[in-house]
Design an enzyme around this catalytic site. Structure first.
Site, PDB file in Angstrom:
ATOM      1  N   ASP A  53      62.522  82.695 196.480  1.00 22.77           N
ATOM      2  CA  ASP A  53      62.526  82.200 195.096  1.00 22.77           C
ATOM      3  C   ASP A  53      61.228  81.456 194.821  1.00 22.77           C
ATOM      4  OD1 ASP A  53      65.161  81.621 193.008  1.00 22.77           O
ATOM      5  OD2 ASP A  53      63.316  80.475 192.639  1.00 22.77           O
ATOM      6  N   TYR A 174      62.476  93.359 178.447  1.00 25.23           N
ATOM      7  CA  TYR A 174      63.543  93.204 179.451  1.00 25.23           C
ATOM      8  C   TYR A 174      64.437  94.453 179.482  1.00 25.23           C
ATOM      9  CZ  TYR A 174      67.534  90.583 181.587  1.00 25.23           C
ATOM     10  OH  TYR A 174      68.562  90.127 182.386  1.00 25.23           O
TER      11      TYR A 174
HETATM   12  N1  LIG Z   1      73.022  85.292 183.482  1.00 27.91           N
HETATM   13  C1  LIG Z   1      73.252  86.411 182.823  1.00 27.91           C
HETATM   14  O1  LIG Z   1      74.018  86.451 181.856  1.00 27.91           O
HETATM   15  C2  LIG Z   1      72.571  87.693 183.235  1.00 27.91           C
HETATM   16  C3  LIG Z   1      72.908  88.862 182.538  1.00 27.91           C
HETATM   17  C4  LIG Z   1      72.322  90.066 182.897  1.00 27.91           C
HETATM   18  C5  LIG Z   1      71.427  90.102 183.948  1.00 27.91           C
HETATM   19  N2  LIG Z   1      71.091  88.955 184.606  1.00 27.91           N
HETATM   20  C6  LIG Z   1      70.115  89.055 185.693  1.00 27.91           C
HETATM   21  O2  LIG Z   1      70.623  88.440 186.844  1.00 27.91           O
HETATM   22  C7  LIG Z   1      69.535  87.969 187.648  1.00 27.91           C
HETATM   23  C8  LIG Z   1      69.789  86.533 188.064  1.00 27.91           C
HETATM   24  O3  LIG Z   1      69.797  85.706 186.921  1.00 27.91           O
HETATM   25  P1  LIG Z   1      70.578  84.298 186.818  1.00 27.91           P
HETATM   26  O4  LIG Z   1      71.404  84.376 185.604  1.00 27.91           O
HETATM   27  O5  LIG Z   1      71.201  83.943 188.114  1.00 27.91           O
HETATM   28  O6  LIG Z   1      69.363  83.329 186.454  1.00 27.91           O
HETATM   29  P2  LIG Z   1      68.833  81.979 187.136  1.00 27.91           P
HETATM   30  O7  LIG Z   1      67.729  81.499 186.260  1.00 27.91           O
HETATM   31  O8  LIG Z   1      69.964  81.052 187.429  1.00 27.91           O
HETATM   32  O9  LIG Z   1      68.245  82.479 188.551  1.00 27.91           O
HETATM   33  C9  LIG Z   1      67.128  83.320 188.627  1.00 27.91           C
HETATM   34  C10 LIG Z   1      66.251  82.881 189.786  1.00 27.91           C
HETATM   35  O10 LIG Z   1      65.102  83.732 189.840  1.00 27.91           O
HETATM   36  C11 LIG Z   1      63.984  82.941 190.196  1.00 27.91           C
HETATM   37  N3  LIG Z   1      62.730  83.536 189.769  1.00 27.91           N
HETATM   38  C12 LIG Z   1      62.312  83.721 188.495  1.00 27.91           C
HETATM   39  N4  LIG Z   1      61.080  84.231 188.487  1.00 27.91           N
HETATM   40  C13 LIG Z   1      60.699  84.397 189.777  1.00 27.91           C
HETATM   41  C14 LIG Z   1      59.516  84.877 190.414  1.00 27.91           C
HETATM   42  N5  LIG Z   1      58.467  85.261 189.706  1.00 27.91           N
HETATM   43  N6  LIG Z   1      59.494  84.923 191.754  1.00 27.91           N
HETATM   44  C15 LIG Z   1      60.550  84.505 192.482  1.00 27.91           C
HETATM   45  N7  LIG Z   1      61.686  84.016 191.943  1.00 27.91           N
HETATM   46  C16 LIG Z   1      61.757  83.967 190.597  1.00 27.91           C
HETATM   47  C17 LIG Z   1      64.227  81.623 189.484  1.00 27.91           C
HETATM   48  O11 LIG Z   1      63.475  80.549 190.039  1.00 27.91           O
HETATM   49  C18 LIG Z   1      65.730  81.446 189.644  1.00 27.91           C
HETATM   50  O12 LIG Z   1      66.068  80.668 190.776  1.00 27.91           O
HETATM   51  C19 LIG Z   1      68.267  88.188 186.823  1.00 27.91           C
HETATM   52  O13 LIG Z   1      67.635  89.390 187.229  1.00 27.91           O
HETATM   53  C20 LIG Z   1      68.804  88.335 185.420  1.00 27.91           C
HETATM   54  O14 LIG Z   1      67.939  89.068 184.587  1.00 27.91           O
HETATM   55  C21 LIG Z   1      71.661  87.766 184.285  1.00 27.91           C
END
Ligand SMILES: NC(=O)c1ccc[n+]([C@@H]2O[C@H](COP(=O)([O-])OP(=O)(O)OC[C@H]3O[C@@H](n4cnc5c(N)ncnc54)[C@H](O)[C@@H]3O)[C@@H](O)[C@H]2O)c1
Length: 289
Positions: A53, A174
């Site tokens: 991360d 996205y």
């Molecule tokens: N939360 C939702 O409703 C949702 C819906 C659809 C898809 N997603 C996808 O699920 C995945 C996880 O999202 P989440 O909701 O847990 O979000 P979150 O923000 O809680 O966690 C995402 C993590 O990714 C890390 N990150 C971001 N950019 C980075 C980089 N350049 N290098 C390394 N780490 C990086 C962040 O520091 C964070 O810890 C993502 O791919 C997101 O697009 C989430």
């Protein structure tokens, strides 16, 4: 060969030390949110987990808490947009795994929204590199650990979204990237399935309660390598507007939790799904059926 593999999978189902015992997993974006929950669930099932991360402090805290609870985790913080970091991540994961890597979960990411006519090249390029380029590069770098014939399971999971499966206003960047990984997943399944038995699947989330979907006013943000600060979340006014509808478009009438979202990742890499590959699994509470 096929019979032998079936026997190996059957043996694996007698999981004395957990569904993923003896396996090593890289989970990107696992310092918090869905990725961190997946790391905890994997560790509970006996896997060694690499916490990858950009947030170094939270990566260490997540790894520490897993290790304190008797799991095995290693924090390898860094920016998944950096090619050098990807190489370093694979190297350290393989060392941690005693020369093997069994699972990659491409989960890291954030959103940087804008309507089509106002979206900048930087927004476009960053989000495509993050959600489509980085997963490809990580899988390519880890190829020597997946193109193997040791009879042990190998799984790749790419995280997508309903924005990729159905489109979403304000998210052209996205949506393209999240649609793209479904093709990447199927290509991996077709290239590495026949000879090496690698399974690859996509999981597409609907609304999961993490900082990505919390009120923007809570101040969640990411900082790019060049110092650009990007605010995360959904504006409170937009969330208030949704209250009236009370998730009417979701048959289960609620967002999912990070644990529920992560459980689907564990499920798909587990031996219970050993004959499932190349699929896109919607974890949405039934939204967009
Ligand atoms: N939360 C939702 O409703 C949702 C819906 C659809 C898809 N997603 C996808 O699920 C995945 C996880 O999202 P989440 O909701 O847990 O979000 P979150 O923000 O809680 O966690 C995402 C993590 O990714 C890390 N990150 C971001 N950019 C980075 C980089 N350049 N290098 C390394 N780490 C990086 C962040 O520091 C964070 O810890 C993502 O791919 C997101 O697009 C989430």
């Amino acid at each position: 060969m096929a019979q032998k593999r079936a026997e190996q999978i059957a043996a694996h189902l007698n999981y004395p030390k957990g569904l993923l015992s003896g396996q090593t997993a890289i989970i990107t974006g696992s310092a918090q949110g869905i990725g961190a929950e997946a790391a905890r669930l994997f560790a509970n099932e006996g896997a060694k987990v690499v916490i990858s991360d950009i947030d170094a402090e939270k990566s260490k805290a997540t790894a520490d808490s897993i290790n304190k609870e008797g799991g095995q985790a290693l924090a390898v913080p860094g920016d998944i947009l950096s090619d050098e970091y990807i190489d370093d991540l694979v190297k350290k994961a393989a060392e941690f795994g005693g020369g093997k890597i069994h699972i990659i979960v491409n989960n890291a990411g954030f959103t940087w929204d804008g309507v089509i006519h106002k979206m900048t090249n930087k927004q476009w390029d960053t989000i495509l590199s993050l959600h489509a380029g980085a997963p490809f590069k990580l899988v390519r770098a880890a190829a020597p650990y997946f193109r193997v014939k040791d009879g042990e399971p190998r799984n790749i999971v790419n995280i997508s979204s309903t924005s990729g499966l159905n489109g979403n206003p304000g998210q052209a960047n996205y949506s393209l990237a999240k649609a793209g990984v479904t093709g990447l997943t199927k290509t991996i399944a077709k290239e590495w399935g026949p000879q090496f038995g690698v399974r690859a699947n996509t999981i597409g989330y609907g609304q999961i309660a993490t900082r990505l979907t919390a009120a923007k006013e809570q101040g969640g943000h990411v900082t790019l390598g060049d110092g650009t600060k990007i605010a995360l979340g959904i504006p409170q006014a937009q969330l208030d507007g949704r209250k009236d509808s009370a998730f009417q478009d979701i048959p289960l009438r609620r967002p999912g939790t990070a644990t529920e979202a992560a459980s689907a990742i564990l499920a798909v890499v587990s031996p219970y799904m050993s004959y499932v590959t190349g699929q896109t699994i919607a974890v949405t509470g039934g939204r967009n059926m």
